[in-house]
Design a protein around this motif. Structure first.
Motif, mmCIF file in Angstrom:
data_model
loop_
_atom_site.group_PDB
_atom_site.id
_atom_site.type_symbol
_atom_site.label_atom_id
_atom_site.label_comp_id
_atom_site.label_asym_id
_atom_site.label_seq_id
_atom_site.Cartn_x
_atom_site.Cartn_y
_atom_site.Cartn_z
ATOM 1 N N LYS A 68 0.871 -1.178 0.000
ATOM 2 C CA LYS A 68 0.000 0.000 0.000
ATOM 3 C C LYS A 68 0.902 1.221 0.000
ATOM 4 C CE LYS A 68 -4.093 1.884 2.340
ATOM 5 N NZ LYS A 68 -5.112 1.469 1.373
ATOM 6 N N GLY A 69 0.951 1.915 -1.131
ATOM 7 C CA GLY A 69 1.870 3.031 -1.251
ATOM 8 C C GLY A 69 3.299 2.516 -1.236
ATOM 9 N N SER A 70 4.104 3.051 -0.324
ATOM 10 C CA SER A 70 5.503 2.623 -0.213
ATOM 11 C C SER A 70 5.704 1.551 0.858
ATOM 12 C CB SER A 70 6.390 3.839 0.107
ATOM 13 O OG SER A 70 5.991 4.437 1.336
ATOM 14 N N THR A 71 4.614 1.112 1.504
ATOM 15 C CA THR A 71 4.708 0.119 2.574
ATOM 16 C C THR A 71 4.490 -1.288 2.009
ATOM 17 O OG1 THR A 71 3.844 1.715 4.175
ATOM 18 C CG2 THR A 71 3.786 -0.609 4.810
ATOM 19 N N LEU A 72 5.374 -2.207 2.367
ATOM 20 C CA LEU A 72 5.285 -3.597 1.918
ATOM 21 C C LEU A 72 5.280 -4.503 3.143
ATOM 22 C CD1 LEU A 72 5.258 -5.475 -0.602
ATOM 23 C CD2 LEU A 72 7.752 -5.613 -0.377
ATOM 24 N N VAL A 73 4.227 -5.359 3.275
ATOM 25 C CA VAL A 73 4.066 -6.237 4.434
ATOM 26 C C VAL A 73 4.048 -7.682 3.956
ATOM 27 C CG1 VAL A 73 2.580 -6.872 6.372
ATOM 28 C CG2 VAL A 73 2.768 -4.468 5.677
ATOM 29 N N LEU A 74 4.884 -8.517 4.571
ATOM 30 C CA LEU A 74 4.885 -9.949 4.304
ATOM 31 C C LEU A 74 3.914 -10.601 5.288
ATOM 32 C CD1 LEU A 74 6.214 -12.377 2.799
ATOM 33 C CD2 LEU A 74 7.925 -12.417 4.623
ATOM 34 N N PHE A 75 2.762 -11.098 4.804
ATOM 35 C CA PHE A 75 1.749 -11.592 5.746
ATOM 36 C C PHE A 75 1.504 -13.102 5.643
ATOM 37 C CE2 PHE A 75 -0.796 -10.442 2.043
ATOM 38 C CZ PHE A 75 -1.720 -11.481 1.940
ATOM 39 N N TYR A 76 2.108 -13.766 4.679
ATOM 40 C CA TYR A 76 2.084 -15.232 4.664
ATOM 41 C C TYR A 76 3.474 -15.728 4.291
ATOM 42 C CZ TYR A 76 0.883 -20.078 3.776
ATOM 43 O OH TYR A 76 0.841 -21.449 3.814
ATOM 44 N N TYR A 77 4.080 -16.464 5.229
ATOM 45 C CA TYR A 77 5.463 -16.928 5.028
ATOM 46 C C TYR A 77 5.683 -18.188 5.862
ATOM 47 C CZ TYR A 77 10.433 -17.285 6.090
ATOM 48 O OH TYR A 77 11.694 -17.771 6.294
ATOM 49 N N GLY A 78 6.357 -19.159 5.280
ATOM 50 C CA GLY A 78 6.669 -20.390 6.020
ATOM 51 C C GLY A 78 5.440 -21.159 6.430
ATOM 52 N N GLY A 79 4.374 -21.065 5.633
ATOM 53 C CA GLY A 79 3.146 -21.800 5.949
ATOM 54 C C GLY A 79 2.327 -21.175 7.054
ATOM 55 N N GLU A 80 2.608 -19.910 7.428
ATOM 56 C CA GLU A 80 1.869 -19.259 8.518
ATOM 57 C C GLU A 80 1.443 -17.847 8.117
ATOM 58 O OE1 GLU A 80 4.202 -19.168 12.024
ATOM 59 O OE2 GLU A 80 4.169 -21.358 12.349
ATOM 60 N N LEU A 81 0.295 -17.467 8.634
ATOM 61 C CA LEU A 81 -0.188 -16.094 8.480
ATOM 62 C C LEU A 81 0.331 -15.255 9.638
ATOM 63 C CD1 LEU A 81 -3.861 -16.930 7.483
ATOM 64 C CD2 LEU A 81 -2.280 -15.640 6.049
ATOM 65 N N THR A 82 0.661 -14.022 9.364
ATOM 66 C CA THR A 82 1.146 -13.116 10.400
ATOM 67 C C THR A 82 -0.007 -12.225 10.885
ATOM 68 O OG1 THR A 82 1.792 -11.451 8.764
ATOM 69 C CG2 THR A 82 3.435 -13.088 9.368
ATOM 70 N N GLU A 83 0.225 -11.592 12.013
ATOM 71 C CA GLU A 83 -0.761 -10.640 12.530
ATOM 72 C C GLU A 83 -0.741 -9.384 11.660
ATOM 73 O OE1 GLU A 83 -2.934 -11.117 14.707
ATOM 74 O OE2 GLU A 83 -2.250 -12.921 15.746
ATOM 75 N N PRO A 84 -1.875 -8.714 11.453
ATOM 76 C CA PRO A 84 -3.210 -9.008 11.993
ATOM 77 C C PRO A 84 -4.089 -9.810 11.037
ATOM 78 C CG PRO A 84 -3.203 -6.833 11.026
ATOM 79 C CD PRO A 84 -1.839 -7.410 10.763
#
Length: 299
Positions: A68-84
Motif C-alpha cells: 500500500k503506497g511505499s509500505t510492503l508487508v509480508l503476511f504469509y510466510y513459512g506456511g503461517e499467516l502473520t498478525e493481523p
C-alpha cells in the motif's frame, strides 16, 4: 550472523524476513508476472487468486505480500499467516480470502511461488474496496470581480475508488467545454472532473448564479452538495474614490486641529509655580524698642 539466525530470537527472525524479501526481489526480477484488478464492496469477502501457482511444481514455497503506497508487508510466510491477518484471512495454495474487507484493505496483493526445481512465478491483484461517496462540499466564493480569476472547488474524502465530479449552475449541468452548449457559450471556464476544480478566467457577469457539485464513483447513488450563490460584480470605482476623499478630509481636519491647539498654546509648557519665596524689607534704623515689621512681599 548465522549463529544469531540459529538461536531464533526476534531480532534474528526480523533480519531473516528482510533478507528473504531482498533475495526474493532479486530472484523475481526476471520472473513472469501476471496482474489483474478486482473490485469488492466494503464489508464483503474478497477472494484473491494466486495465478502464479502451478500444481505441476510439486510442493512449492508460497509467500504473500501486501503493498500500500511505499509500505510492503509480508503476511504469509513459512506456511503461517502473520498478525493481523491470522484471524481474517483463509489461505489455500491457489488463493486467499479476506473477510469483511474495509477501505484500508485497498492495495496490491502479491503472490510469489518458488517451485522445487527453483522455478519462480509471481502474480499481483490490485484490490479496490468499493465505498460510495459521501456528501461533497462545494467551496464557492460569495462574490467575485468581473474580469478576475474565480476558483470553485468540490471536495469528497470517503469514496473508493475516488469519485469524479460534475458542476451545476442554477440546476443545469455544466459541460466540460462551455462553447459546446448554447446555455454556457458566454462563459469562459475550465472544469477538471478528477479534482473537482472549476476555474473561471476571466469571470463574466453571466457567471452569477447558484452552484452545486456532484460526486459519483458508480458505487451507490451520486451525492450532491448544497447550492451556494456567487455574485459577479463590477469594480466599485465610485466607492473607492469616495473612500479616498473621506480619508483625506479626516486627515485634513486632524492636521488643522493640531495646528489650532499649538497656536492657542495648549501644548506649551508652563513654568513650575509650586515653590514661592517670601522677601522681607530691611527695617529702618530705629531703636530696639521701636522695631516693627514694615512690609513683606510674596513672590
Amino acid at each position: 550472523m548465522a549463529g544469531a539466525a540459529r538461536r531464533g530470537g526476534p531480532g534474528a527472525r526480523a533480519w531473516t524476513l528482510r533478507l528473504l524479501l531482498a533475495a526474493a526481489a532479486v530472484a523475481l526480477a526476471g520472473a513472469q508476472v501476471t496482474s489483474e484488478t478486482k473490485e469488492v464492496p466494503e464489508h464483503e469477502t474478497a477472494n484473491i487468486p494466486c495465478s502464479a501457482f502451478k500444481s505441476s511444481w510439486g510442493n512449492p514455497r508460497i509467500e504473500w505480500k501486501f503493498q500500500k503506497g511505499s509500505t510492503l508487508v509480508l503476511f504469509y510466510y513459512g506456511g503461517e499467516l502473520t498478525e493481523p491477518y491470522r484471524d481474517r484471512v483463509t489461505f489455500s495454495p491457489t488463493s486467499i480470502q479476506l473477510s469483511a474487507v474495509t477501505r484500508e484493505d485497498t492495495g496490491r496483493y502479491i503472490c510469489e511461488v518458488v517451485g522445487s526445481g527453483s522455478q519462480i512465478a509471481k502474480s499481483e491483484v490490485n484490490l479496490i474496496v468499493q465505498v460510495p461517496p459521501s456528501t461533497p462540499v462545494a467551496h464557492v466564493p460569495s462574490s467575485a470581480t468581473i474580469g478576475s480569476r474565480a476558483v470553485l472547488r468540490c471536495s469528497e474524502t470517503e469514496g473508493s475508488p475516488p469519485p469524479t465530479f460534475r458542476w451545476y449552475k442554477d440546476g443545469m449541468v455544466m459541460p466540460s467545454d462551455p462553447k459546446s452548449s448554447p446555455t454556457f457559450r458566454n462563459s469562459s471556464y475550465s472544469l477538471d472532473s478528477a479534482t473537482g476544480e472549476l476555474v473561471f478566467e476571466p469571470l463574466s457577469a453571466f457567471d452569477s448564479g447558484e452552484y452545486h457539485c456532484e460526486a459519483t464513483n458508480n458505487v451507490g447513488p451520486p451525492q450532491k452538495s448544497s447550492a451556494v450563490r456567487m455574485e459577479a460584480s463590477e469594480v466599485n470605482v465610485g466607492g473607492i474614490v469616495a473612500a479616498v476623499v473621506v480619508l483625506l478630509m479626516v486627515l485634513g481636519l486632524a492636521a488643522f486641529g493640531i495646528w489650532f491647539a499649538y497656536s492657542r498654546g495648549f501644548f506649551s509648557k508652563r513654568k513650575d509655580t509650586g515653590s514661592k519665596k517670601v522677601i522681607y524689607s530691611q527695617p529702618s534704623q530705629r531703636s530696639d524698642g521701636e522695631f516693627k515689621q514694615t512690609s513683606s512681599f510674596l513672590v
